[in-house]
Design an enzyme around this catalytic site. Structure first.
Site, PDB file in Angstrom:
ATOM      1  CB  SER A 194      -0.864   0.000   1.276  1.00  0.00           C
ATOM      2  OG  SER A 194      -1.429   1.272   1.526  1.00  0.00           O
ATOM      3  CE1 TYR A 209      -4.381  -2.650   5.195  1.00  0.00           C
ATOM      4  CE2 TYR A 209      -3.587  -0.394   4.857  1.00  0.00           C
ATOM      5  CZ  TYR A 209      -4.093  -1.584   4.347  1.00  0.00           C
ATOM      6  OH  TYR A 209      -4.293  -1.707   2.996  1.00  0.00           O
TER       7      TYR A 209
HETATM    8  N1  LIG Z   1      -8.833  -0.470  -0.950  1.00  0.00           N
HETATM    9  C1  LIG Z   1      -7.741   0.272  -0.786  1.00  0.00           C
HETATM   10  O1  LIG Z   1      -7.803   1.520  -0.693  1.00  0.00           O
HETATM   11  C2  LIG Z   1      -6.403  -0.358  -0.753  1.00  0.00           C
HETATM   12  C3  LIG Z   1      -6.254  -1.715  -0.610  1.00  0.00           C
HETATM   13  N2  LIG Z   1      -4.992  -2.244  -0.583  1.00  0.00           N
HETATM   14  C4  LIG Z   1      -4.806  -3.680  -0.430  1.00  0.00           C
HETATM   15  O2  LIG Z   1      -5.459  -4.332  -1.507  1.00  0.00           O
HETATM   16  C5  LIG Z   1      -5.828  -5.638  -1.109  1.00  0.00           C
HETATM   17  C6  LIG Z   1      -7.268  -5.878  -1.468  1.00  0.00           C
HETATM   18  O3  LIG Z   1      -8.057  -5.026  -0.640  1.00  0.00           O
HETATM   19  P1  LIG Z   1      -9.528  -4.541  -1.020  1.00  0.00           P
HETATM   20  O4  LIG Z   1     -10.015  -5.245  -2.232  1.00  0.00           O
HETATM   21  O5  LIG Z   1      -9.513  -3.057  -1.016  1.00  0.00           O
HETATM   22  O6  LIG Z   1     -10.281  -5.023   0.279  1.00  0.00           O
HETATM   23  P2  LIG Z   1     -11.655  -5.797   0.431  1.00  0.00           P
HETATM   24  O7  LIG Z   1     -11.950  -5.772   1.885  1.00  0.00           O
HETATM   25  O8  LIG Z   1     -12.635  -5.204  -0.500  1.00  0.00           O
HETATM   26  O9  LIG Z   1     -11.281  -7.259  -0.048  1.00  0.00           O
HETATM   27  C7  LIG Z   1     -10.354  -8.032   0.670  1.00  0.00           C
HETATM   28  C8  LIG Z   1     -10.438  -9.461   0.207  1.00  0.00           C
HETATM   29  O10 LIG Z   1      -9.535 -10.216   1.017  1.00  0.00           O
HETATM   30  C9  LIG Z   1     -10.179 -11.418   1.360  1.00  0.00           C
HETATM   31  N3  LIG Z   1      -9.653 -11.922   2.631  1.00  0.00           N
HETATM   32  C10 LIG Z   1      -9.627 -11.288   3.824  1.00  0.00           C
HETATM   33  N4  LIG Z   1      -9.119 -12.090   4.768  1.00  0.00           N
HETATM   34  C11 LIG Z   1      -8.794 -13.271   4.158  1.00  0.00           C
HETATM   35  C12 LIG Z   1      -8.232 -14.491   4.590  1.00  0.00           C
HETATM   36  N5  LIG Z   1      -7.893 -14.685   5.859  1.00  0.00           N
HETATM   37  N6  LIG Z   1      -8.041 -15.469   3.676  1.00  0.00           N
HETATM   38  C13 LIG Z   1      -8.386 -15.290   2.395  1.00  0.00           C
HETATM   39  N7  LIG Z   1      -8.934 -14.165   1.925  1.00  0.00           N
HETATM   40  C14 LIG Z   1      -9.139 -13.167   2.792  1.00  0.00           C
HETATM   41  C15 LIG Z   1     -11.651 -11.045   1.489  1.00  0.00           C
HETATM   42  O11 LIG Z   1     -12.456 -12.200   1.368  1.00  0.00           O
HETATM   43  C16 LIG Z   1     -11.824 -10.072   0.351  1.00  0.00           C
HETATM   44  O12 LIG Z   1     -12.151 -10.746  -0.838  1.00  0.00           O
HETATM   45  C17 LIG Z   1      -5.541  -5.741   0.399  1.00  0.00           C
HETATM   46  O13 LIG Z   1      -4.334  -6.399   0.597  1.00  0.00           O
HETATM   47  C18 LIG Z   1      -5.438  -4.271   0.803  1.00  0.00           C
HETATM   48  O14 LIG Z   1      -4.648  -4.115   1.960  1.00  0.00           O
HETATM   49  C19 LIG Z   1      -3.869  -1.492  -0.733  1.00  0.00           C
HETATM   50  C20 LIG Z   1      -3.978  -0.150  -0.889  1.00  0.00           C
HETATM   51  C21 LIG Z   1      -5.248   0.535  -0.894  1.00  0.00           C
HETATM   52  C1  LIG Z   2     -10.891   8.099   2.575  1.00  0.00           C
HETATM   53  C2  LIG Z   2      -9.954   6.972   2.261  1.00  0.00           C
HETATM   54  C3  LIG Z   2     -10.122   5.907   3.295  1.00  0.00           C
HETATM   55  C4  LIG Z   2      -9.474   4.676   2.813  1.00  0.00           C
HETATM   56  C5  LIG Z   2      -9.415   3.699   3.924  1.00  0.00           C
HETATM   57  C6  LIG Z   2      -9.471   2.309   3.473  1.00  0.00           C
HETATM   58  C7  LIG Z   2      -8.467   1.579   3.015  1.00  0.00           C
HETATM   59  C8  LIG Z   2      -7.102   2.054   2.860  1.00  0.00           C
HETATM   60  C9  LIG Z   2      -6.193   1.188   2.462  1.00  0.00           C
HETATM   61  C10 LIG Z   2      -4.835   1.560   2.250  1.00  0.00           C
HETATM   62  O1  LIG Z   2      -3.988   0.702   1.996  1.00  0.00           O
HETATM   63  C11 LIG Z   2      -4.434   2.987   2.350  1.00  0.00           C
HETATM   64  C12 LIG Z   2      -4.629   3.665   1.093  1.00  0.00           C
HETATM   65  C13 LIG Z   2      -4.733   4.971   1.006  1.00  0.00           C
HETATM   66  C14 LIG Z   2      -4.756   5.871   2.172  1.00  0.00           C
HETATM   67  C15 LIG Z   2      -4.659   7.281   1.743  1.00  0.00           C
HETATM   68  C16 LIG Z   2      -4.090   8.138   2.521  1.00  0.00           C
HETATM   69  C17 LIG Z   2      -3.543   7.749   3.825  1.00  0.00           C
HETATM   70  C18 LIG Z   2      -2.965   8.926   4.544  1.00  0.00           C
HETATM   71  C19 LIG Z   2      -3.570   9.109   5.901  1.00  0.00           C
HETATM   72  C20 LIG Z   2      -2.985   8.240   6.966  1.00  0.00           C
HETATM   73  O2  LIG Z   2      -3.210   7.027   6.954  1.00  0.00           O
HETATM   74  O3  LIG Z   2      -2.325   8.781   7.858  1.00  0.00           O
END
Ligand SMILES: NC(=O)C1=CN([C@@H]2O[C@H](COP(=O)(O)OP(=O)(O)OC[C@H]3O[C@@H](n4cnc5c(N)ncnc54)[C@H](O)[C@@H]3O)[C@@H](O)[C@H]2O)C=CC1
Ligand SMILES: CCCCC/C=C\C=C\C(=O)C/C=C\C/C=C\CCCC(=O)O
Length: 191
Positions: A67, A80
């Site tokens: 991230s 996180y």
């Molecule tokens: N949404 C965002 O702003 C950002 C997300 N990420 C990363 O992207 C990746 C995907 O996140 P999102 O799609 O946004 O989240 P999400 O919450 O929408 O999806 C997460 C997925 O991970 C799966 N998961 C959670 N725990 C699990 C486990 N123990 N075993 C198998 N699967 C599991 C869930 O079933 C779900 O499909 C994560 O690693 C997150 O940290 C990174 C940067 C920003």
């Molecule tokens: C309004 C955005 C909320 C997003 C929260 C949910 C998931 C974030 C997942 C990440 O991996 C982080 C991604 C982007 C965060 C953007 C800015 C973070 C700066 C603020 C801070 O954490 O101190």
């Protein structure tokens, strides 16, 4: 397990692993560490077991999900953020020349900013990253609240990494301020 499922469905040789699973949960931080760090290590170990050329595999590539807060401090989600730093370290260390010589597996990661997924909708509402007062007190933060990347944009970067057999141990940052950019790390001699 996911590797057995993949082998039954697509054939014996796994060559591409995208480790996207992750959670943001500062309250249940043990779970956050377990899923994000331990989960990524387990996937890495399984990938090497199934893909290593030394073990009869064909090599291949693993893409982990870090991230932007895996490279920078996060005021609102420190646990996180720490887990995402760990995933970056895991990627870089398994993505060294020595590891590649042993296994023939490439390791890279993506470091996205906010992406429009369930994780954002849950945490934006709960204000885990942005408590109410922080949002109402800052014009800059409002920019983040209204700007998210689409999951498709991130998927494109993942597909580019999979297609690239030159990159190893690298991180692709996807940020509002800089777009898509390969992160440049300082060169520190190995100890
Ligand atoms: N949404 C965002 O702003 C950002 C997300 N990420 C990363 O992207 C990746 C995907 O996140 P999102 O799609 O946004 O989240 P999400 O919450 O929408 O999806 C997460 C997925 O991970 C799966 N998961 C959670 N725990 C699990 C486990 N123990 N075993 C198998 N699967 C599991 C869930 O079933 C779900 O499909 C994560 O690693 C997150 O940290 C990174 C940067 C920003
Ligand atoms: C309004 C955005 C909320 C997003 C929260 C949910 C998931 C974030 C997942 C990440 O991996 C982080 C991604 C982007 C965060 C953007 C800015 C973070 C700066 C603020 C801070 O954490 O101190």
């Amino acid at each position: 397990d996911i590797f057995r499922f993949s082998q039954e469905k697509f054939g014996p040789h796994v060559e591409i692993v995208v480790n996207c699973a992750g959670i943001l949960n500062e309250q249940d931080w043990h779970l956050c560490v377990q899923v994000n760090i331990v989960g990524s290590i387990l996937i890495t170990k399984c990938a090497i077991e199934h893909m290593s050329k030394a073990e009869g595999g064909r090599g291949g590539c693993v893409v982990h999900f870090s991230s932007v807060v895996g490279m920078s401090a996060s005021e609102y989600s420190p646990i996180y953020s720490a887990t995402k730093h760990a995933i970056l370290g895991l990627t870089r260390s398994y993505g060294t020349e020595r590891q590649f010589e042993q296994h023939g597996v490439l390791f890279n990661c993506v470091c996205p900013g906010a992406v429009d997924t369930d994780m954002v909708s849950k945490n934006a509402v709960q204000r885990t990253l942005f408590p109410e007062e922080a949002v109402s007190n800052s014009n800059d933060l409002m920019l983040w609240v209204y700007f998210f990347f689409s999951p498709d944009r991130v998927a494109t970067v993942v597909m580019d990494l999979i297609a690239n057999d030159e990159m190893n141990g690298q991180a692709m940052m996807i940020s509002l301020s800089r777009g898509v950019e390969q992160v440049k790390f300082p060169q520190i001699p190995h100890c």
